[in-house]
Design a protein around this motif. Structure first.
Motif, PDB file in Angstrom:
ATOM      1  N   THR A 286     -13.490  -0.204  -1.055  1.00  0.00           N
ATOM      2  CA  THR A 286     -12.430   0.743  -0.697  1.00  0.00           C
ATOM      3  C   THR A 286     -12.057   1.603  -1.902  1.00  0.00           C
ATOM      4  O   THR A 286     -11.978   1.114  -3.035  1.00  0.00           O
ATOM      5  N   GLU A 287     -11.819   2.868  -1.643  1.00  0.00           N
ATOM      6  CA  GLU A 287     -11.295   3.788  -2.652  1.00  0.00           C
ATOM      7  C   GLU A 287      -9.967   4.348  -2.143  1.00  0.00           C
ATOM      8  O   GLU A 287      -9.901   4.902  -1.049  1.00  0.00           O
ATOM      9  N   VAL A 288      -8.900   4.179  -2.930  1.00  0.00           N
ATOM     10  CA  VAL A 288      -7.604   4.759  -2.608  1.00  0.00           C
ATOM     11  C   VAL A 288      -7.392   5.919  -3.580  1.00  0.00           C
ATOM     12  O   VAL A 288      -7.281   5.713  -4.792  1.00  0.00           O
ATOM     13  N   ILE A 289      -7.368   7.133  -3.038  1.00  0.00           N
ATOM     14  CA  ILE A 289      -7.278   8.337  -3.875  1.00  0.00           C
ATOM     15  C   ILE A 289      -5.854   8.889  -3.765  1.00  0.00           C
ATOM     16  O   ILE A 289      -5.414   9.308  -2.681  1.00  0.00           O
ATOM     17  N   LEU A 290      -5.137   8.878  -4.880  1.00  0.00           N
ATOM     18  CA  LEU A 290      -3.760   9.364  -4.909  1.00  0.00           C
ATOM     19  C   LEU A 290      -3.742  10.795  -5.422  1.00  0.00           C
ATOM     20  O   LEU A 290      -4.207  11.069  -6.533  1.00  0.00           O
ATOM     21  N   HIS A 291      -3.196  11.714  -4.618  1.00  0.00           N
ATOM     22  CA  HIS A 291      -2.998  13.097  -5.049  1.00  0.00           C
ATOM     23  C   HIS A 291      -1.589  13.158  -5.636  1.00  0.00           C
ATOM     24  O   HIS A 291      -0.594  13.265  -4.913  1.00  0.00           O
TER      25      HIS A 291
ATOM     26  N   PHE B   4       0.827  -1.211   0.000  1.00  0.00           N
ATOM     27  CA  PHE B   4       0.000   0.000   0.000  1.00  0.00           C
ATOM     28  C   PHE B   4       0.860   1.259   0.000  1.00  0.00           C
ATOM     29  O   PHE B   4       0.533   2.253  -0.651  1.00  0.00           O
ATOM     30  N   TYR B   5       1.966   1.222   0.712  1.00  0.00           N
ATOM     31  CA  TYR B   5       2.782   2.427   0.879  1.00  0.00           C
ATOM     32  C   TYR B   5       3.558   2.804  -0.375  1.00  0.00           C
ATOM     33  O   TYR B   5       4.147   3.875  -0.441  1.00  0.00           O
ATOM     34  N   SER B   6       3.537   1.925  -1.390  1.00  0.00           N
ATOM     35  CA  SER B   6       4.149   2.307  -2.671  1.00  0.00           C
ATOM     36  C   SER B   6       3.392   3.478  -3.297  1.00  0.00           C
ATOM     37  O   SER B   6       3.903   4.147  -4.196  1.00  0.00           O
ATOM     38  N   ALA B   7       2.188   3.739  -2.825  1.00  0.00           N
ATOM     39  CA  ALA B   7       1.434   4.892  -3.329  1.00  0.00           C
ATOM     40  C   ALA B   7       2.219   6.185  -3.162  1.00  0.00           C
ATOM     41  O   ALA B   7       2.107   7.113  -3.969  1.00  0.00           O
ATOM     42  N   TYR B   8       3.060   6.257  -2.105  1.00  0.00           N
ATOM     43  CA  TYR B   8       3.792   7.498  -1.830  1.00  0.00           C
ATOM     44  C   TYR B   8       4.996   7.696  -2.750  1.00  0.00           C
ATOM     45  O   TYR B   8       5.657   8.735  -2.682  1.00  0.00           O
ATOM     46  N   ILE B   9       5.254   6.753  -3.623  1.00  0.00           N
ATOM     47  CA  ILE B   9       6.289   6.965  -4.642  1.00  0.00           C
ATOM     48  C   ILE B   9       5.832   8.037  -5.624  1.00  0.00           C
ATOM     49  O   ILE B   9       6.629   8.802  -6.151  1.00  0.00           O
ATOM     50  N   VAL B  10       4.507   8.095  -5.880  1.00  0.00           N
ATOM     51  CA  VAL B  10       3.980   9.036  -6.883  1.00  0.00           C
ATOM     52  C   VAL B  10       3.044  10.076  -6.290  1.00  0.00           C
ATOM     53  O   VAL B  10       2.697  11.052  -6.967  1.00  0.00           O
ATOM     54  N   ALA B  11       2.608   9.889  -5.042  1.00  0.00           N
ATOM     55  CA  ALA B  11       1.606  10.795  -4.461  1.00  0.00           C
ATOM     56  C   ALA B  11       2.173  11.539  -3.266  1.00  0.00           C
ATOM     57  O   ALA B  11       2.928  10.975  -2.472  1.00  0.00           O
ATOM     58  N   ASP B  12       1.808  12.832  -3.126  1.00  0.00           N
ATOM     59  CA  ASP B  12       2.222  13.576  -1.941  1.00  0.00           C
ATOM     60  C   ASP B  12       1.133  13.553  -0.866  1.00  0.00           C
ATOM     61  O   ASP B  12       1.334  14.037   0.251  1.00  0.00           O
ATOM     62  N   LYS B  13      -0.016  12.962  -1.201  1.00  0.00           N
ATOM     63  CA  LYS B  13      -1.072  12.758  -0.205  1.00  0.00           C
ATOM     64  C   LYS B  13      -1.946  11.604  -0.686  1.00  0.00           C
ATOM     65  O   LYS B  13      -2.188  11.450  -1.882  1.00  0.00           O
ATOM     66  N   VAL B  14      -2.389  10.792   0.270  1.00  0.00           N
ATOM     67  CA  VAL B  14      -3.253   9.650  -0.064  1.00  0.00           C
ATOM     68  C   VAL B  14      -4.485   9.709   0.833  1.00  0.00           C
ATOM     69  O   VAL B  14      -4.374   9.882   2.056  1.00  0.00           O
ATOM     70  N   THR B  15      -5.654   9.587   0.216  1.00  0.00           N
ATOM     71  CA  THR B  15      -6.918   9.519   0.941  1.00  0.00           C
ATOM     72  C   THR B  15      -7.538   8.142   0.706  1.00  0.00           C
ATOM     73  O   THR B  15      -7.570   7.664  -0.430  1.00  0.00           O
TER      74      THR B  15
END
Length: 620
Positions: free
Chosen positions: A169-174, A125-136
């Motif tokens: 679940t919705e994972v929203i990548l900013h 899940f934390y790989s989202a922060y490779i491309v996102a500066d905020k995750v909702t």
């Protein structure tokens, strides 16, 4: 319920720092991880629905990708099991039990840039922060209220109620500005086809017109029953898999259930890739775990000598997103590997027996690669040896001689399998070493691949018959081609042999009369336990410190040039003829003269001095 602000566990903060600042080698991997998590959520719901079918109802389980260019967000949404308030905290805030510390410790040196490690310990899940500066994250279980989780990955997260009404679940990548490429529908489609095409549920993409389309096959090709598939279907999938426009020569499709659970679909290509011999290139079949793409070239699943095999292996017996480090030395992988080797060798056996023309094509393209197995895979050496094809003195124009056929037609007085190694087929055919064997109707294998020198050092026998080089001074070999008059001739030439030995000195181990020559005046043979002359030359060219050994010079007592040597009373003339015989023998086997200029001067001198015209004709 009020907004809760919580701190990440210390190890999670460290992990997030690595995700944000270090793991950039393969950013796109985040999508694979989040789709995999979404697919897992749907699988969990399927499991719960076994006892409570109403949990799913009439819904179609799926994953949806929603890019929003205006907002700069990418949403990965599923209608799986969802998470409650406590589950969100457990799964996204404190994950020490999933092995975070071990994951961080494994990120050392160059591995800090290896995003293949993500997910290895359940931290995908934390790989989202490779491309996102905020995750909702918005999530809801059927039997619980909706929850909203949000964090910028800097050490804290918030959790509060959500008005989400539907399950899942919705994972929203900013997305960061530099990573807005992942909002492009074409980019997303390509990534899904690359990493998640065979997820067993639909992956849908919402376009600018608020329309959705399924962008994956939604069913793994290899999971379909063989009874549903035709050769054309297998060929089409092969083309999609490899981008090779030429149909494969053969394929094998198997599903295994029991102590191991895996499906394999393996192909034998019809042509070699241009970089087949580039050792820096990674090789192997595609690896899936539970239909989730893991790696494109899992070299650990097949040995190097089968690197031409293409295909897919899908197993449920490995952890999701397993790394190459885990593959190495893993007992499950070893069992799968052994089974796959057997599958490939079975496939080649079948092709050789039932499609000889196709097998001939295979051997022409990949035979040299397969022969590496004779060196590397002792357990399967006999099987691989049966698959090998050779040129021989009875079939010099076509490599279709098998060792089984060779042994079956050996005369009763022949004890070994005779072979000759050479740089080219033409050089092998004209080698003086074959003359005596031809005279006795002994078949000799002609080996011209560079690897053959290593092969014959490892494949020492077949079918109880020892492999013997016709260019080696073997007592057993020499005994087979002895001539009745050799003992008499050795007496007559005793002085000549001793005299020539002194002239040539340490450049030869010894000089002796030959039983193997019927046409040529001389040849070189290696000592019974020495390296072959060709292997020694190859090692020297490669810059290796090969143990050097002087060859044995054999003379044909019936040749006119050797008769001239015996008749030479002048020491200078004797020495010149001896140099000529040694130089000819070196050249006849494709070797390099130590002093080519000296040889030319000697040759010219003998020609100008009027050495017999017959000798001149033979030299030229």
């Amino acid at each position: 319920m009020a907004v809760e602000k919580r701190e990440f566990q210390a190890e999670v903060r460290h992990l997030l720092h690595l995700m944000i600042h270090s793991l950039y080698s393969n950013k796109e991997i985040f999508l694979r991880e989040l789709i995999s998590n979404a697919s897992d959520a749907c699988d969990k719901l399927r499991f719960e629905a076994i006892a409570k079918p109403e949990l799913i109802g009439g819904d179609e389980l799926h994953v949806e990708l929603i890019p929003d260019a205006a907002a700069g967000t990418l949403t990965i949404r599923d209608n799986g099991v969802g998470m409650s308030h406590d589950e969100v905290i457990d799964n996204l805030g404190t994950i020490a039990r999933s092995g975070t510390r071990k994951f961080i410790e494994s990120l050392s040196g160059d591995q800090k840039k290896d995003s293949q490690l993500i997910g290895q310990f359940g931290v995908g899940f934390y790989s989202a922060y490779i491309v996102a500066d905020k995750v909702t994250v918005l999530s809801k279980r059927t039997d619980a209220d909706g929850v909203r989780w949000e964090s910028d990955g800097q050490g804290e997260f918030t959790i509060e109620p959500s008005f989400k009404l539907d399950r899942g679940t919705e994972v929203i990548l900013h997305l960061r500005e530099d990573d807005r490429e992942f909002l492009e529908p074409a980019r997303l489609s390509n990534l899904v086809r690359k990493y998640s095409d065979h997820i067993s549920l639909p992956i849908k993409l919402k376009n600018d017109k608020d329309e959705t389309e399924t962008i994956n096959q939604a069913r793994a090709f290899w999971t379909r029953p063989k009874s549903e598939l035709k050769d054309e279907d297998y060929a089409k999938f092969y083309e999609q898999l490899t981008h090779d426009y030429e149909a494969p020569l053969a394929h094998a499709h198997h599903r295994v259930e029991g102590t191991l659970e895996y499906t394999s679909l393996l192909y034998i290509p019809a042509r070699a890739p241009f970089d087949l011999w580039d050792r820096e290139q990674s090789r192997g079949v595609q690896l899936y775990v539970k239909r989730v793409f893991i790696m494109d070239k899992a070299a650990e699943l097949l040995p190097s000598y089968l690197r031409f095999v293409r295909g897919v292996v899908d197993t449920a017996d490995l952890p999701l997103n397993v790394s190459r480090e885990i593959l190495q030395g893993n007992r499950t992988v070893e069992k799968i590997r052994n089974a796959l080797v057997k599958r490939v060798l079975d496939l080649l056996d079948d092709m050789a027996a039932n499609k000889p023309d196709d097998y001939a094509k295979f051997w022409q393209v990949f035979g040299t690669v397969l022969k590496e197995g004779l060196v590397e895979d002792h357990a399967n050496q006999e099987r691989i040896a049966r698959l090998c094809r050779f040129h021989s003195t009875t079939a010099p124009d076509k490599a279709d001689v098998t060792l089984e056929a060779y042994v079956a037609r050996m005369p009763a007085e022949q004890n070994g399998i005779y072979y000759l190694t050479a740089d080219t087929l033409a050089a092998a055919r004209s080698s003086p070493h074959l003359e005596g064997f031809r005279a006795h109707n002994f078949e000799v294998l002609l080996l011209t691949d560079r690897i053959d020198e290593w092969v014959v050092n490892h494949l020492q026998s077949f079918g109880g018959k020892k492999l013997e080089s016709v260019a080696r001074a073997s007592r057993d070999l020499d005994a087979k081609i002895e001539t009745p008059e050799k003992a008499r001739l050795e007496g007559e030439f005793k002085d000549v042999v001793e005299r020539l030995q002194k002239v040539l000195g340490e450049r030869v181990e010894s000089v002796r009369l030959s039983s193997r020559l019927t046409e040529s005046p001389s040849c070189l043979v290696a000592g019974e336990h020495a390296l072959s002359r060709r292997l020694e030359e190859m090692l020297k060219r490669a810059g290796e410190n090969a143990p050097s050994s002087a060859p044995i010079l054999e003379l044909n007592p019936g040749h006119a040039l050797v008769e001239k040597l015996r008749a030479a009373s002048n020491d200078e003339r004797f020495a010149d003829l001896g140099e000529l015989l040694l130089g000819q023998a070196v050249l006849a086997e494709g070797g390099q003269l130590d002093d080519p200029a000296r040889f030319v001067r000697t040759l010219n001198k003998l020609l100008l001095d009027g050495v017999a015209a017959e000798a001149s004709r033979i030299i030229i």
